[in-house]
Design a protein around this motif. Structure first.
Motif, short mmCIF file in Angstrom:
data_model
loop_
_atom_site.label_atom_id
_atom_site.label_comp_id
_atom_site.label_asym_id
_atom_site.label_seq_id
_atom_site.Cartn_x
_atom_site.Cartn_y
_atom_site.Cartn_z
N ILE A 1 0.84 7.92 11.01
CA ILE A 1 1.23 9.37 10.48
C ILE A 1 2.35 9.75 10.68
O ILE A 1 3.19 10.25 9.74
N ASN A 2 3.04 9.33 11.92
CA ASN A 2 4.50 9.87 12.21
C ASN A 2 5.61 9.14 11.11
O ASN A 2 6.25 9.44 10.90
N ILE A 3 5.03 7.73 11.08
CA ILE A 3 6.18 7.36 10.03
C ILE A 3 6.21 7.60 8.71
O ILE A 3 7.01 7.77 7.84
N LEU A 4 4.57 8.06 8.21
CA LEU A 4 4.57 8.57 6.99
C LEU A 4 5.40 9.87 6.89
O LEU A 4 5.76 10.29 5.71
N LEU A 5 5.16 10.70 7.77
CA LEU A 5 5.78 11.88 7.73
C LEU A 5 7.25 11.82 7.62
O LEU A 5 8.04 13.04 7.50
N ARG A 6 7.80 11.07 8.23
CA ARG A 6 9.32 10.69 7.95
C ARG A 6 9.67 10.43 6.46
O ARG A 6 11.09 10.57 5.81
N LYS A 7 8.98 10.20 5.55
CA LYS A 7 9.21 9.93 4.33
C LYS A 7 9.23 11.31 3.35
O LYS A 7 8.42 12.44 3.66
N ASP A 8 9.65 11.36 1.99
CA ASP A 8 9.58 12.43 1.26
C ASP A 8 8.24 12.34 0.52
O ASP A 8 8.39 12.16 -0.47
N LEU A 9 7.38 13.00 1.12
CA LEU A 9 5.91 13.15 0.67
C LEU A 9 5.41 14.27 -0.36
O LEU A 9 6.32 15.36 0.03
N LYS A 10 4.67 13.96 -1.20
CA LYS A 10 4.48 15.30 -2.35
C LYS A 10 3.37 15.85 -1.72
O LYS A 10 2.67 15.57 -0.34
N SER A 11 2.89 16.86 -2.13
CA SER A 11 1.51 18.02 -1.77
C SER A 11 0.61 17.00 -1.20
O SER A 11 -0.04 17.53 -0.22
N TYR A 12 -0.02 16.27 -2.20
CA TYR A 12 -1.35 15.88 -1.91
C TYR A 12 -1.26 14.98 -0.57
O TYR A 12 -2.19 15.07 0.02
N PRO A 13 -0.70 13.90 -0.32
CA PRO A 13 -0.64 12.95 0.78
C PRO A 13 -0.22 14.19 2.02
O PRO A 13 -0.65 13.55 3.09
N LEU A 14 0.69 14.90 1.83
CA LEU A 14 0.99 15.99 3.06
C LEU A 14 -0.41 16.65 3.41
O LEU A 14 -0.38 16.83 4.71
N PHE B 1 1.00 27.31 -6.85
CA PHE B 1 0.35 25.85 -6.90
C PHE B 1 1.44 24.95 -6.65
O PHE B 1 2.70 25.26 -6.28
N TRP B 2 0.97 23.86 -6.30
CA TRP B 2 1.65 22.60 -5.95
C TRP B 2 1.84 21.63 -6.94
O TRP B 2 0.96 21.34 -7.51
N GLY B 3 3.06 20.96 -7.25
CA GLY B 3 3.51 20.02 -8.38
C GLY B 3 3.01 18.70 -7.58
O GLY B 3 2.96 18.40 -6.26
N GLY B 4 3.19 17.78 -8.57
CA GLY B 4 3.09 16.36 -8.01
C GLY B 4 4.21 15.52 -8.78
O GLY B 4 5.12 16.22 -9.15
N GLU B 5 3.71 14.28 -9.18
CA GLU B 5 5.08 13.42 -9.69
C GLU B 5 4.79 13.88 -11.30
O GLU B 5 3.66 14.37 -11.83
N GLU B 6 5.93 13.79 -11.83
CA GLU B 6 6.18 14.39 -13.23
C GLU B 6 5.48 13.01 -14.11
O GLU B 6 5.21 13.68 -15.31
N TRP B 7 5.65 11.97 -13.72
CA TRP B 7 5.09 10.88 -14.67
C TRP B 7 4.71 10.09 -13.62
O TRP B 7 5.11 9.37 -12.66
N HIS B 8 3.31 9.73 -13.83
CA HIS B 8 2.76 8.63 -13.21
C HIS B 8 1.47 8.07 -13.82
O HIS B 8 0.74 8.74 -14.78
N ILE C 1 0.93 -1.25 -0.16
CA ILE C 1 0.35 0.06 -0.04
C ILE C 1 0.88 1.21 -0.05
O ILE C 1 1.47 1.42 0.95
N ASP C 2 0.87 1.93 -0.99
CA ASP C 2 1.66 3.11 -1.18
C ASP C 2 1.39 4.34 -0.16
O ASP C 2 0.07 4.27 0.41
N GLU C 3 2.15 5.31 0.14
CA GLU C 3 1.97 6.34 0.98
C GLU C 3 0.70 7.26 0.72
O GLU C 3 0.10 7.57 1.72
N THR C 4 0.54 7.36 -0.59
CA THR C 4 -0.64 8.04 -0.90
C THR C 4 -1.99 7.57 -0.52
O THR C 4 -2.77 8.08 0.01
N THR C 5 -2.10 6.32 -0.68
CA THR C 5 -3.18 5.66 -0.49
C THR C 5 -3.45 5.47 1.02
O THR C 5 -4.37 5.60 1.48
#
Length: 201
Positions: A132-145, A180-187, A102-106
């Motif tokens: 949540i604390n575990i997730l926040l240790r990761k390099d998250l994009k704007s949507y999951p943040l 604006f906030w960016g996301g993944e360039e290719w997905h 299960i990816d971080e965003t989901t």
């Protein structure tokens, strides 16, 4: 599932005081009722939901349906509490037993959906705060943040929510008169594109 879209649109029009046509007002309950019945019919035996009636229960779809049912209840519609509660229990179990596939965003969305459903209710938040604390240790994009910031606010963890917002502000892109906030360039999926990230931010 169109139910959250219908409810969100109706709520938005009401909040910004835009008059709706009488036909729209009359037909809205019919659309919501039809959407609710469809969701009830598609619930799996384990309490969750998938993309279809007979497929495997899917983490994102279960979270999305619980989110839609939460919006319906919040808007004053009567929902089937047995369907809601068994679905909520399935979502809790999926979060607690979340696997590495299960990816971080989901996972962020699943916890966001849970916090929306449980807002203003008393429950043990420790397990979810740990995730949540575990997730926040990761390099998250704007949507999951953004999802996690709203989740923390829903859980009355205001200082933690502000910390995430400060982190989110560092990701903003500014060009002349807009930001604006960016996301993944290719997905493959829409989850992390710049529209979704900006909307939630």
């Amino acid at each position: 599932m169109i139910l959250p879209d219908i409810l969100t649109a109706a709520k938005t029009f009401k909040e910004i005081n835009v008059p709706l046509k009488s036909q729209t007002i009359e037909e809205l309950p019919k659309y919501v009722d039809a959407g609710l019945k469809r969701l009830y019919d598609h619930q799996h035996s384990d309490g969750g939901w998938g993309w279809w009636t007979n497929d495997q229960t899917h983490p994102y779809m279960t979270a999305y349906v619980i989110y839609g049912l939460s919006l319906a209840r919040e808007a004053g519609y009567e929902i089937n509490e047995n369907v809601f509660n068994t679905g909520l229990n399935n979502l809790k179990n999926q979060i607690s037993n979340a696997k590495s596939d299960i990816d971080e965003t989901t996972l962020s969305y699943m916890i966001y959906s849970l916090s929306t459903a449980m807002k203003n209710q008393s429950y043990d938040k420790n397990t979810y705060l740990e995730i949540i604390n575990i997730l926040l240790r990761k390099d998250l994009k704007s949507y999951p943040l953004s999802l996690l910031a709203i989740t923390l606010k829903n859980m009355n963890q205001n200082q933690k929510a502000m910390d995430v917002i400060l982190r989110l502000k560092k990701q903003v892109n500014e060009e002349k008169s807009f930001a604006f906030w960016g996301g993944e360039e290719w997905h493959y999926r829409w989850q992390n594109d710049n529209v979704q990230g900006t909307a939630f931010a």
